[in-house]
Design an enzyme around this catalytic site. Structure first.
Site, PDB file in Angstrom:
ATOM      1  N   ARG A  56       0.825  -1.204   0.000  1.00 11.20           N
ATOM      2  CA  ARG A  56       0.000   0.000   0.000  1.00 11.20           C
ATOM      3  C   ARG A  56       0.868   1.266   0.000  1.00 11.20           C
ATOM      4  O   ARG A  56       2.021   1.247   0.423  1.00 11.20           O
ATOM      5  CB  ARG A  56      -0.919   0.024   1.226  1.00 11.20           C
ATOM      6  CG  ARG A  56      -2.001  -1.041   1.218  1.00 11.20           C
ATOM      7  CD  ARG A  56      -2.929  -0.894   2.420  1.00 11.20           C
ATOM      8  NE  ARG A  56      -2.226  -1.121   3.675  1.00 11.20           N
ATOM      9  CZ  ARG A  56      -1.862  -0.168   4.530  1.00 11.20           C
ATOM     10  NH1 ARG A  56      -2.114   1.107   4.252  1.00 11.20           N
ATOM     11  NH2 ARG A  56      -1.237  -0.468   5.657  1.00 11.20           N
ATOM     12  N   LYS A 197      -8.644  -2.272   0.292  1.00 13.18           N
ATOM     13  CA  LYS A 197      -8.554  -1.458   1.490  1.00 13.18           C
ATOM     14  C   LYS A 197      -9.318  -0.140   1.352  1.00 13.18           C
ATOM     15  O   LYS A 197      -9.772   0.426   2.363  1.00 13.18           O
ATOM     16  CB  LYS A 197      -7.094  -1.193   1.837  1.00 13.18           C
ATOM     17  CG  LYS A 197      -6.376  -2.438   2.366  1.00 13.18           C
ATOM     18  CD  LYS A 197      -7.097  -3.051   3.570  1.00 13.18           C
ATOM     19  CE  LYS A 197      -6.299  -4.198   4.177  1.00 13.18           C
ATOM     20  NZ  LYS A 197      -7.050  -4.857   5.285  1.00 13.18           N
ATOM     21  N   HIS A 216     -11.240  -4.635  11.638  1.00  7.49           N
ATOM     22  CA  HIS A 216     -10.134  -5.225  10.878  1.00  7.49           C
ATOM     23  C   HIS A 216      -9.747  -6.511  11.576  1.00  7.49           C
ATOM     24  O   HIS A 216      -8.826  -6.549  12.390  1.00  7.49           O
ATOM     25  CB  HIS A 216      -8.962  -4.245  10.827  1.00  7.49           C
ATOM     26  CG  HIS A 216      -7.845  -4.692   9.946  1.00  7.49           C
ATOM     27  ND1 HIS A 216      -6.535  -4.337  10.159  1.00  7.49           N
ATOM     28  CD2 HIS A 216      -7.837  -5.466   8.830  1.00  7.49           C
ATOM     29  CE1 HIS A 216      -5.768  -4.868   9.216  1.00  7.49           C
ATOM     30  NE2 HIS A 216      -6.532  -5.557   8.407  1.00  7.49           N
ATOM     31  N   SER A 234      -1.544  -6.633   9.138  1.00  9.89           N
ATOM     32  CA  SER A 234      -1.004  -7.542   8.142  1.00  9.89           C
ATOM     33  C   SER A 234       0.244  -8.248   8.672  1.00  9.89           C
ATOM     34  O   SER A 234       1.134  -7.618   9.239  1.00  9.89           O
ATOM     35  CB  SER A 234      -0.659  -6.759   6.875  1.00  9.89           C
ATOM     36  OG  SER A 234      -0.024  -7.583   5.943  1.00  9.89           O
ATOM     37  N   LYS A 238      -3.739 -13.268  11.188  1.00  7.99           N
ATOM     38  CA  LYS A 238      -5.200 -13.333  11.140  1.00  7.99           C
ATOM     39  C   LYS A 238      -5.687 -14.429  10.202  1.00  7.99           C
ATOM     40  O   LYS A 238      -6.524 -15.257  10.556  1.00  7.99           O
ATOM     41  CB  LYS A 238      -5.792 -11.989  10.697  1.00  7.99           C
ATOM     42  CG  LYS A 238      -5.605 -10.850  11.648  1.00  7.99           C
ATOM     43  CD  LYS A 238      -6.480  -9.655  11.284  1.00  7.99           C
ATOM     44  CE  LYS A 238      -6.454  -9.292   9.821  1.00  7.99           C
ATOM     45  NZ  LYS A 238      -5.120  -8.874   9.338  1.00  7.99           N
ATOM     46  N   THR A 239      -5.173 -14.392   8.977  1.00  8.18           N
ATOM     47  CA  THR A 239      -5.623 -15.360   7.980  1.00  8.18           C
ATOM     48  C   THR A 239      -5.230 -16.769   8.376  1.00  8.18           C
ATOM     49  O   THR A 239      -6.040 -17.707   8.310  1.00  8.18           O
ATOM     50  CB  THR A 239      -5.028 -15.014   6.607  1.00  8.18           C
ATOM     51  OG1 THR A 239      -5.414 -13.679   6.255  1.00  8.18           O
ATOM     52  CG2 THR A 239      -5.521 -15.978   5.541  1.00  8.18           C
ATOM     53  N   ASP A 253     -10.447 -11.017   7.114  1.00  4.50           N
ATOM     54  CA  ASP A 253      -9.831  -9.696   7.280  1.00  4.50           C
ATOM     55  C   ASP A 253     -10.772  -8.569   7.687  1.00  4.50           C
ATOM     56  O   ASP A 253     -10.361  -7.677   8.412  1.00  4.50           O
ATOM     57  CB  ASP A 253      -9.132  -9.306   5.978  1.00  4.50           C
ATOM     58  CG  ASP A 253      -8.137  -8.170   6.164  1.00  4.50           C
ATOM     59  OD1 ASP A 253      -7.332  -8.234   7.109  1.00  4.50           O
ATOM     60  OD2 ASP A 253      -8.170  -7.232   5.363  1.00  4.50           O
ATOM     61  N   ARG A 318       1.278 -12.182  -2.023  1.00 10.74           N
ATOM     62  CA  ARG A 318      -0.134 -12.310  -1.661  1.00 10.74           C
ATOM     63  C   ARG A 318      -0.860 -13.315  -2.551  1.00 10.74           C
ATOM     64  O   ARG A 318      -0.487 -13.537  -3.703  1.00 10.74           O
ATOM     65  CB  ARG A 318      -0.835 -10.950  -1.820  1.00 10.74           C
ATOM     66  CG  ARG A 318      -0.366  -9.897  -0.827  1.00 10.74           C
ATOM     67  CD  ARG A 318      -1.020 -10.085   0.510  1.00 10.74           C
ATOM     68  NE  ARG A 318      -0.574  -9.108   1.491  1.00 10.74           N
ATOM     69  CZ  ARG A 318      -1.156  -8.926   2.670  1.00 10.74           C
ATOM     70  NH1 ARG A 318      -2.212  -9.646   2.993  1.00 10.74           N
ATOM     71  NH2 ARG A 318      -0.683  -8.050   3.521  1.00 10.74           N
TER      72      ARG A 318
END
Length: 528
Positions: A56, A197, A216, A234, A238-239, A253, A318
């Site tokens: 980003r 995002k 988030h 990130s 989480k994933t 997410d 990703r």
């Protein structure tokens, strides 16, 4: 330029002869390959690279300063203002640019799995692979199901570059949200995550107006209906941790928490896949198949097999794939109220306990603090872990004042009696460069114990510096690992680093001026 004129320009664009509207996955894959935007990997996934920008670009994100949002947005370095005049001029330039392309691609869909709170979307892309990405990440809808409500439109033109002196941007790259015109302009970057995002930022503005907490976080549900949330930036896990073979995934997410329960904002997953392996993360590994999109992953020229251990392009590799690619997923992505919340942090100092039970005040303190380490590649310029505090574990995506989200979370924790834990997926035995990353099998065991209630009655010890309540035993985890100072070679060195981090917590929390004194007094570090 007035709204009617801008609408006319957009209508002309979407009705142009160069438009490819709502193509199937197979058609988009064909387009990607024919246009040489990407290659087909051995599993059938598309691999694309994003050039100079592999993460980003937060310094290039703006919100249009419009009358209807002027007094609502928390303006500053995160929510940078740009004038309506600058937006309108750039809008015309992007529209004109897209009209001149040989082909553009349009995806119609939604954000928000709960039909009561869905946001209709229209994504217009210069690249076919970006449109494939949109179809994987957002919620697909048939033409009959598309709402009559004006959609939020993304205009994505990666090869159009702004002129900062003329266009009022900070660089050639721009991500601009106009809430009045329900439009997002993206240019100068090929990184597909900007689309995802930007819509999350929009939902973080719109959902609180309906008394819904945007979060988030990832979420999953047990087969008895027990819901768990995983907050974290990130790279914190989480994933990985929500893709549990013993539970069903709600989403990885972005979620909303309404008066009925939680719902996924997206229709897919955007998993970080550096060092991905079938053994450690089987669900993610298996999901990368036909229709999925790999970003910046190294692929063998002959076998077309992905090398997830190679960070040649970036560590921020990703994989974008639909929720349908996950074996155990709940459909639709809606569930009840959470029983457990896990805050994930990747502590580069190596001093936070691997798991702690949080009181109400501690939960609010650590939610507002949002401490973690930015991992290499997640943003431009980040080449090594960097300690940071991201409010509510999602500061870059919060248009409103932070305490509004925090107060909503506090109310829901009280209302539903939620158990909250802080889990450190970062370093142990020393800081980054000295210690080692916490073993995933230990983290999984700790999270499982927290969710299944195994820690509800386990004795805890209070950490002398952070005031955190550390369980003395977790099934499947060596007891010594639970106490971070025991994993260091020198307790003195540990104390120095721990107090350094505690000071950072305290200094960061000074920016919150509308927080209950009890949260600061009882929630944070107790070191002097």
């Amino acid at each position: 330029m007035n709204m009617t004129a801008m609408t006319t320009e957009l209508t002309q664009l979407i009705n142009g002869e160069n438009v490819r509207h709502n193509l199937s996955v197979a058609q988009l894959v064909e387009e990607v390959l024919e246009r040489k935007e990407g290659i087909l990997t051995s599993t059938g996934a598309i691999r694309a690279t994003t050039g100079a920008y592999t993460g980003r670009s937060p310094q290039d994100k703006f919100i249009v300063r419009e009358r209807s949002v002027e007094n609502k947005i928390d303006w500053g370095s995160v929510n940078q203002p740009i004038s309506e005049e600058a937006f309108n001029k750039l809008y015309l330039k992007v529209i004109s640019y897209l009209k001149e392309r040989d082909d553009i691609y349009i995806f119609d869909g939604f954000a928000g799995a709960d039909p009561r709170y869905q946001l209709p979307l229209q994504v217009i892309n210069e690249y076919a692979w970006h449109n494939l990405f949109a179809g994987q990440l957002f919620i697909n809808g048939s033409e009959d199901s598309i709402s009559n409500e004006q959609p939020f439109t993304i205009l994505s033109a990666p090869n159009f570059k702004a002129n900062p002196e003329i266009d009022g941007t900070n660089s050639e790259t721009f991500i601009i949200i106009s809430f009045e015109k329900r439009t997002i302009l993206i240019g100068g970057t090929e990184y597909a995550g900007e689309m995802k995002k930007s819509i999350f930022s929009v939902m973080n503005f719109l959902l609180p107006e309906n008394n819904i907490l945007p979060m988030h976080c990832s979420a999953n549900v047990g087969f008895e209906g027990d819901v768990a949330l995983f907050f974290g930036l990130s790279g914190t896990g989480k994933t990985t941790l929500s893709a549990d073979p013993n539970r069903r995934l709600i989403g990885d997410d972005e979620h909303g928490w309404s008066t009925s329960g939680v719902f996924n904002i997206e229709g897919g997953c955007y998993a970080k896949c550096i060092n991905l392996s079938k053994e450690k993360e089987p669900q993610i590994f298996s999901a990368i198949r036909y229709g999925a999109v790999l970003e910046n992953v190294v692929v063998d020229d002959e076998t077309r097999e992905a090398d997830y251990d190679d960070a040649f392009y970036t560590e921020n590799t990703r994989a974008a794939y639909s929720l349908d690619a996950i074996d155990k997923v709940i459909t639709p992505s809606i569930a009840g109220h959470p029983q457990t919340i896990v805050f994930l942090t990747a502590d580069a100092f190596g001093v936070l306990p691997p798991i702690s039970k949080l009181s109400k005040e501690q939960a609010m303190y650590h939610f507002l603090s949002g401490y973690t380490s930015k991992l290499a590649g997640t943003e431009r310029g980040i080449t090594a872990p960097e300690a940071t505090f991201s409010t509510c574990f999602g500061s870059p995506f919060l248009p409103l004042e932070a305490t509004r989200y925090a107060n909503m979370l506090g109310q829901k924790i009280d209302e539903h009696g939620v158990q909250v834990f802080l889990v450190n997926t970062g370093w142990t035995g020393g800081e980054y460069g000295v210690g080692n990353r916490m073993k995933l099998k230990y983290t999984r065991a700790m999270v499982q114990a927290a969710i299944e209630g195994d820690l509800d009655y386990i004795e805890t010890l209070k950490d002398e510096i952070f005031g955190l309540n550390i369980p003395i035993h977790v099934p499947g985890v060596p007891d010594d690992i639970l106490k971070p100072h025991l994993t260091w070679n020198s307790k003195e060195a540990y104390n120095v680093k721990a107090n350094e981090l505690a000071s950072k917590f305290k200094n960061n929390f000074k920016k919150f001026t509308h927080v209950s004194p009890e949260i600061e007094k009882f929630g944070g570090p107790i070191s002097k």
